[in-house]
Write a protein that holds these residues in place. Structure first.
Motif, short mmCIF file in Angstrom:
data_model
loop_
_atom_site.label_atom_id
_atom_site.label_comp_id
_atom_site.label_asym_id
_atom_site.label_seq_id
_atom_site.Cartn_x
_atom_site.Cartn_y
_atom_site.Cartn_z
N UNK A 7 0.86 -1.19 0.00
CA UNK A 7 0.00 0.00 0.00
C UNK A 7 0.89 1.23 0.00
N UNK A 8 0.31 2.36 -0.39
CA UNK A 8 1.01 3.64 -0.35
C UNK A 8 0.03 4.70 0.16
N UNK A 9 0.49 5.52 1.09
CA UNK A 9 -0.32 6.61 1.63
C UNK A 9 0.44 7.91 1.39
N UNK A 10 -0.25 8.93 0.92
CA UNK A 10 0.39 10.23 0.75
C UNK A 10 -0.25 11.23 1.70
N UNK A 11 0.58 11.89 2.48
CA UNK A 11 0.10 12.86 3.47
C UNK A 11 0.84 14.16 3.24
N UNK A 12 0.18 15.29 3.47
CA UNK A 12 0.87 16.57 3.39
C UNK A 12 1.20 17.05 4.80
N UNK A 13 2.40 17.58 4.96
CA UNK A 13 2.84 18.15 6.23
C UNK A 13 3.20 19.60 5.98
N UNK A 14 2.47 20.51 6.60
CA UNK A 14 2.55 21.93 6.24
C UNK A 14 3.87 22.58 6.65
N UNK A 15 4.48 22.07 7.71
CA UNK A 15 5.74 22.65 8.19
C UNK A 15 6.50 21.58 8.98
N UNK A 16 7.67 21.95 9.48
CA UNK A 16 8.49 20.94 10.16
C UNK A 16 7.79 20.32 11.37
N UNK A 150 -0.97 30.75 0.46
CA UNK A 150 -1.13 31.98 1.22
C UNK A 150 -0.41 31.96 2.57
N UNK A 151 0.20 30.85 2.91
CA UNK A 151 0.86 30.76 4.22
C UNK A 151 2.35 31.01 4.10
N UNK A 152 2.80 32.18 4.57
CA UNK A 152 4.20 32.56 4.43
C UNK A 152 5.15 31.61 5.15
N UNK A 153 4.75 31.21 6.36
CA UNK A 153 5.68 30.44 7.19
C UNK A 153 5.69 28.96 6.82
N UNK A 154 4.76 28.55 5.98
CA UNK A 154 4.67 27.13 5.67
C UNK A 154 5.70 26.74 4.61
N UNK A 155 6.28 25.58 4.80
CA UNK A 155 7.20 25.03 3.82
C UNK A 155 6.81 23.57 3.66
N UNK A 156 5.70 23.35 2.98
CA UNK A 156 5.07 22.03 3.04
C UNK A 156 5.86 20.92 2.34
N UNK A 157 5.65 19.73 2.85
CA UNK A 157 6.22 18.53 2.24
C UNK A 157 5.10 17.56 1.93
N UNK A 158 5.29 16.81 0.86
CA UNK A 158 4.47 15.64 0.63
C UNK A 158 5.24 14.45 1.19
#
Ligand SMILES: Nc1ncnc2c1ncn2[C@@H]1O[C@H](COP(=O)(O)OP(=O)(O)OP(=O)(O)O)[C@@H](O)[C@H]1O
Ligand SMILES: [Mg+2]
Length: 175
Positions: A7-16, A150-158
């Motif tokens: 299986x594979x799951x993809x999640x977004x993480x907005x910042x560290x 629109x989120x300046x501080x976010x540095x999101x990761x997949x």
């Protein structure tokens, strides 16, 4: 090695911190003998994610980029598994991985290997592979970008998590 994941799951993480919370939630579902291979470019967040795993497992902290030390053991503070954290960036092959004798700690630990893909699959019949990728910029997949713009501080990761082998017949879950 070339086999398909269960299986594979993809999640977004907005910042560290979000990456660490995700990893901590994952960690409580891990047990002794588990092997995790982390991939993603320099600075993608592999060590950051490992810090979250360490927090969730309840091991002694101080998880850092093991620049000169290839392998660090973070002992459990209570009952759970130890965390063995490896950086295989400089290792060229599975033979070199074998030189650091991960077999001796495997059964009592969760073993996490940055840059382990293509080098560490032979350690276990089952593994999680986790790939981190910046969600914006050149690397970004088409479907990902807009939520965070629109989120300046976010540095999101997949964060893409795949389970291989009999240990992972059932996917991780986050309910
Ligand atoms: N959503 C995010 N997830 C993870 N890290 C993030 C995120 N946003 C920003 N960061 C920052 O990006 C950096 C990731 O560095 P980290 O050392 O974890 O990467 P790495 O993949 O281990 O790099 P290396 O390949 O050099 O080992 C940290 O400074 C972290 O705070
Ligand atoms: Mg790292």
């Amino acid at each position: 090695m070339g086999e398909a994941p269960q299986w594979t799951i993809e999640v977004e993480a907005a910042d560290a911190p979000a990456t660490q919370r995700l990893a901590a939630a994952m960690a409580v579902q891990l047990r002794r003998g588990d092997v995790i291979l982390l991939s993603g470019e320099l600075g993608a967040g592999k060590t950051t994610l490992t810090q979250g795993l360490g927090r969730g497992l309840g091991v002694r902290g101080g998880i850092i980029s093991p620049t000169f030390v290839l392998c660090r053991i973070h002992p459990a503070l209570a009952d759970g598994p130890d965390l063995v954290h490896v950086d295989a960036y400089r290792l060229g092959s599975s033979e070199e991985i074998d030189d650091i004798d991960l077999e001796s700690t495997l059964a009592s630990s969760v073993t996490v290997i940055e840059w382990g893909q293509g080098k560490a699959e032979h350690l276990s019949d089952s593994r999680l592979e986790i790939h981190l990728q910046r969600a914006t910029g050149e690397d970004a997949g088409d479907e990902i970008v807009t939520d965070f713009e629109e989120r300046d501080d976010a540095d999101p990761r997949v964060v893409r998590i795949s389970g291989y082998g009999p240990r992972w017949a059932t996917p991780l879950s986050w309910d």
